[in-house]
Write an enzyme that holds these catalytic residues in place. Structure first.
Site, short mmCIF file in Angstrom:
data_model
loop_
_atom_site.label_atom_id
_atom_site.label_comp_id
_atom_site.label_asym_id
_atom_site.label_seq_id
_atom_site.Cartn_x
_atom_site.Cartn_y
_atom_site.Cartn_z
CG HIS A 1 4.03 -8.60 -0.67
ND1 HIS A 1 4.35 -8.97 0.35
CD2 HIS A 1 3.59 -8.58 -1.52
CE1 HIS A 1 3.30 -10.46 -0.13
NE2 HIS A 1 2.06 -9.59 -0.51
CG ASP B 110 -3.13 -4.94 -5.59
OD1 ASP B 110 -2.39 -5.10 -4.26
OD2 ASP B 110 -3.72 -5.57 -6.45
C1 SDX Z 1 -1.59 -7.15 -1.34
O1 SDX Z 1 0.15 -10.10 1.97
C2 SDX Z 1 -0.08 -10.80 0.87
O2 SDX Z 1 0.32 -11.57 0.26
C3 SDX Z 1 -1.03 -9.87 -0.03
C4 SDX Z 1 -1.32 -9.62 -0.85
C5 SDX Z 1 -2.05 -10.93 -1.85
O3 SDX Z 1 -1.66 -11.79 -2.94
O4 SDX Z 1 -2.93 -11.16 -1.14
O5 SDX Z 1 -0.12 -10.21 -1.98
C6 SDX Z 1 -2.46 -8.65 -1.76
O6 SDX Z 1 -2.76 -6.29 -0.31
C7 SDX Z 1 -0.51 -6.36 -2.09
C8 SDX Z 1 -0.02 -5.33 -1.36
C9 SDX Z 1 -1.21 -4.00 -1.53
N1 SDX Z 1 -1.15 -2.71 -1.05
C10 SDX Z 1 -0.69 -1.89 -1.32
O7 SDX Z 1 0.36 -1.75 -2.34
C11 SDX Z 1 -0.60 -0.83 0.24
C12 SDX Z 1 0.45 0.32 -0.36
N2 SDX Z 1 1.43 -0.46 0.63
C13 SDX Z 1 1.49 -0.63 2.06
O8 SDX Z 1 0.86 -0.53 2.69
C14 SDX Z 1 2.33 -1.65 2.61
O9 SDX Z 1 3.26 -1.92 1.47
C15 SDX Z 1 2.23 -3.32 2.94
C16 SDX Z 1 0.50 -2.92 4.12
C17 SDX Z 1 1.32 -3.57 1.55
C18 SDX Z 1 3.06 -3.59 3.38
O10 SDX Z 1 3.09 -3.47 5.17
P1 SDX Z 1 3.02 -3.68 6.12
O11 SDX Z 1 4.29 -5.16 6.00
O12 SDX Z 1 2.56 -3.72 7.60
O13 SDX Z 1 4.65 -2.48 6.65
P2 SDX Z 1 4.52 -1.46 7.05
O14 SDX Z 1 3.35 -0.88 6.58
O15 SDX Z 1 4.75 -1.47 8.67
O16 SDX Z 1 5.42 -0.96 6.59
C19 SDX Z 1 6.90 -0.26 7.09
C20 SDX Z 1 7.78 0.40 6.41
C21 SDX Z 1 7.32 1.90 7.15
O17 SDX Z 1 8.18 2.50 7.72
P3 SDX Z 1 9.29 3.05 8.80
O18 SDX Z 1 7.81 3.98 9.38
O19 SDX Z 1 9.11 2.01 8.76
O20 SDX Z 1 10.14 4.51 8.02
O21 SDX Z 1 7.79 0.72 5.10
C22 SDX Z 1 7.18 2.07 4.46
C23 SDX Z 1 6.25 2.41 5.82
O22 SDX Z 1 5.54 3.69 6.19
N3 SDX Z 1 6.35 1.51 3.44
C24 SDX Z 1 5.55 2.53 3.02
C25 SDX Z 1 5.13 1.68 2.02
N4 SDX Z 1 4.91 0.50 1.93
C26 SDX Z 1 5.73 0.69 3.35
N5 SDX Z 1 6.11 3.42 2.29
C27 SDX Z 1 6.01 4.25 1.48
N6 SDX Z 1 4.66 3.28 0.11
C28 SDX Z 1 4.48 2.44 0.85
N7 SDX Z 1 3.36 2.17 -0.47
#
Ligand code: SDX
Length: 431
Positions: free
Chosen positions: A304, A361
């Protein structure tokens, strides 16, 4: 603590005001930055950028705190109803009994959808994704209700109409997608009971309401009601900042929510868990892929932007999920896989170092599946829950004297100036 930030650039030192929220959250007001220094800020995805001041929802991502209008999500999930929580999120206070009864009557009065709208549904290809239909139909409401919002009473009629109709619209799209007779809302049913009945009642098999499922649906929608400046809410505010009507602003928010990194994750989680189950993929291999720098695979339902600990909604959703499956005596192998994934991931250094925990989720889809909601409708369920938050945020943005048209800046990385070349002088180049 200083109330100004000092910035020195190229030998020039300027002071920028610091603004502070009621919970101690602090921001540097950069509205004078470009005028004073010629510089803009750079923050892709706005992870460090505040777009507004808001009094609706407070989140503490480090402590896992979520409150609507100051009331903890745990108390609302335990004691409130979705209609009451929607009233709180939009109006700022819990309703009195009289206000709640009045709202319930209004919701019933607005629960029907114009019969002409049903023709639109009939003409979508049957396999259309219900989020695309919902976005189109919410936008279409503007054609049926062109009145502008010029007063609080206008706004009240608009938001009650939207909250009531979105539920009916979602159920209609489900029934028509299956070629089934549309079920109309009933005046003797509560908001959530009406939705379940419109979804599952049929002429040959009456739907038997179960109070546990009605309660579970209330909690599901309470957990989704608002979440400060998430992607879709930021879109609703941004579209509204152009003085676009509320229906089109909400339609844009529905489109933003559709994405699998946002609300679409609840559908993506089930697809991920089903893949693991049906293809016999080992959980440890899934974890390995999620940790890989070269593999674009993400563990859906994990991580998140704001929460750097367990999403407080996920805790409640997980409990809700277990309760519903137990009450229905419903065994779902996907729940076992989800529990194993959580157990492994939350003890793995990669996930701990990246602050990756289950979000809202991760378990929600397993509960919805047990209730009979089709996977394609999961994000529609999220949208129905989020509607009160979008409405409240749109209204707050519209009334905020500090708000302006959303128009970010950029750092240009394209070509510098060059002449126009007439087509006959351009040579052949690649075909
Ligand atoms: C919702 O914002 C809100 O409030 C949203 C929400 C709401 O109520 O409105 O809460 C609802 O959208 C919840 C999130 C649902 N999405 C997912 O479950 C999809 C999987 N999660 C991700 O893709 C990710 O965690 C996000 C998109 C939710 C957040 O990503 P960020 O903050 O943009 O972080 P990032 O993509 O830059 O990742 C930072 C690091 C990376 O690694 P590094 O390159 O720094 O080594 O964390 C890793 C990413 O690879 N990472 C993950 C991961 N999420 C982040 N690695 C593996 N699996 C994951 N799920």
């Amino acid at each position: 603590m200083s109330n100004v930030a000092t910035l020195t650039i190229n030998g020039q030192t300027i002071e920028l005001p610091i603004i502070e929220g009621v919970e101690g959250d602090r921001g540097i007001d950069i509205r004078q930055l470009r005028q004073k220094t010629g510089f803009i800020t750079y923050d892709p995805g706005y992870g460090n950028t505040g777009s507004c001041k808001s009094a609706i929802t407070y989140m503490d991502g480090e402590k896992g705190i979520l409150r609507y209008r100051g009331i903890p999500i745990e108390a609302l999930a335990d004691q409130s109803s979705f209609v009451e929580t929607a009233y709180l999120v939009i109006n700022g206070e819990l309703p009195t009994r009289e206000q709640l009864n009045r709202t319930s009557v209004q919701l019933n009065d607005h629960s029907l959808v114009h019969e002409d709208m049903q023709i639109f549904y009939q003409n979508f290809p049957r396999a259309s994704h219900p989020m695309g239909i919902l976005s189109a139909m919410v936008n279409a409401l503007r054609s049926f209700y062109p009145e502008l919002i010029t007063s609080d009473s206008d706004f009240e009629e608009v938001y009650v109409r939207l909250i009531s109709k979105i539920r009916t619209m979602a159920a209609i799209s489900y029934k028509i997608s299956r070629g089934h007779k549309v079920e109309y809302p009933r005046a003797d049913y509560t908001y959530c009971a009406n939705f379940l009945n419109m979804m599952f009642n049929t002429p040959v098999k009456p739907y038997i309401l179960r109070k546990e499922l009605v309660r579970a649906l209330n909690v599901f929608w309470i957990l989704h009601a608002d979440h400060e400046q998430n992607c879709s809410t930021a879109v609703v505010r941004s579209v509204g900042s152009a003085r676009t009507n509320i229906y089109a602003s909400l339609s844009a928010g529905i489109s933003a929510l559709w994405g699998e990194l946002h609300g679409g994750a609840n559908q993506a989680v089930i697809q991920m868990l089903s893949d693991i189950h049906e293809k016999g993929i080992k959980v440890k291999d899934v974890i390995k892929r999620a940790k890989s720098k070269t593999d674009p695979f993400r563990l859906m339902g994990f991580g998140h932007r704001v929460y750097k600990t367990y999403d407080p909604r996920a805790k409640i959703m997980k409990h809700n999920c277990h309760e519903v499956l137990d009450r229905l005596n419903y065994q779902d192998p996907l729940l076992d896989i989800a529990l194993e994934l959580e157990q492994i991931a939350t003890s793995d250094p990669y996930f701990l170092d990246h602050y990756l925990y289950p979000n809202v989720d991760f378990y929600s889809g397993i509960m919805l599946r047990a209730m009979g909601i089709p996977t394609s409708m999961f994000t529609v369920m999220f949208a129905i829950g989020r509607l009160p938050g979008w409405i409240a945020q749109w209204r707050e943005n519209t009334l905020d004297p500090e708000q302006r048209l959303t128009r970010p800046r950029q750092v240009y990385t394209g070509l510098t100036e060059r002449p126009y070349i007439p087509i006959d002088e351009r040579g052949n180049g690649p075909d």
